[in-house]
Design a protein around this motif. Sequence first.
Motif, mmCIF file in Angstrom:
data_model
loop_
_atom_site.group_PDB
_atom_site.id
_atom_site.type_symbol
_atom_site.label_atom_id
_atom_site.label_comp_id
_atom_site.label_asym_id
_atom_site.label_seq_id
_atom_site.Cartn_x
_atom_site.Cartn_y
_atom_site.Cartn_z
ATOM 1 N N ARG A 35 0.778 -1.315 0.012
ATOM 2 C CA ARG A 35 -0.208 -0.034 -0.194
ATOM 3 C C ARG A 35 0.995 1.408 0.031
ATOM 4 N NH1 ARG A 35 -3.945 -0.433 4.778
ATOM 5 N NH2 ARG A 35 -2.715 -2.109 5.588
ATOM 6 N N GLU A 39 -3.193 4.798 0.211
ATOM 7 C CA GLU A 39 -3.743 3.659 0.363
ATOM 8 C C GLU A 39 -4.191 2.893 -1.070
ATOM 9 O OE1 GLU A 39 -4.600 1.759 3.435
ATOM 10 O OE2 GLU A 39 -3.256 3.455 4.257
ATOM 11 N N ARG A 41 -3.583 0.127 -3.593
ATOM 12 C CA ARG A 41 -3.192 -1.377 -3.305
ATOM 13 C C ARG A 41 -2.258 -1.825 -4.576
ATOM 14 N NH1 ARG A 41 -6.802 -0.444 0.344
ATOM 15 N NH2 ARG A 41 -6.956 -1.645 2.319
#
Length: 76
Positions: A35, A39, A41
């Motif tokens: 991450r 945030e 991914r």
Amino acid sequence: MKLAEAIKLFEAEELLHVDLMRSPKDRSRWFLVLRDRIEKRFFLVDDDDEVETYASVEEAIAIGKQIGFRTATLHL
């Protein structure tokens, strides 16, 4: 994301966290979810752009350490 790119982004302080998770296809294998600051991914992938999976959680932890992480979240 390839391993070399993950290492560079970690060194640039762009990757902040790693999750270790069981593969949904094969519960005996593990994969990493990286991450970044917002945030977003990323999965580690091989040269064929297939998600890298590992035979043991210890092997997945070793890859996380190779990237530079000192902590990780383990999802059982």
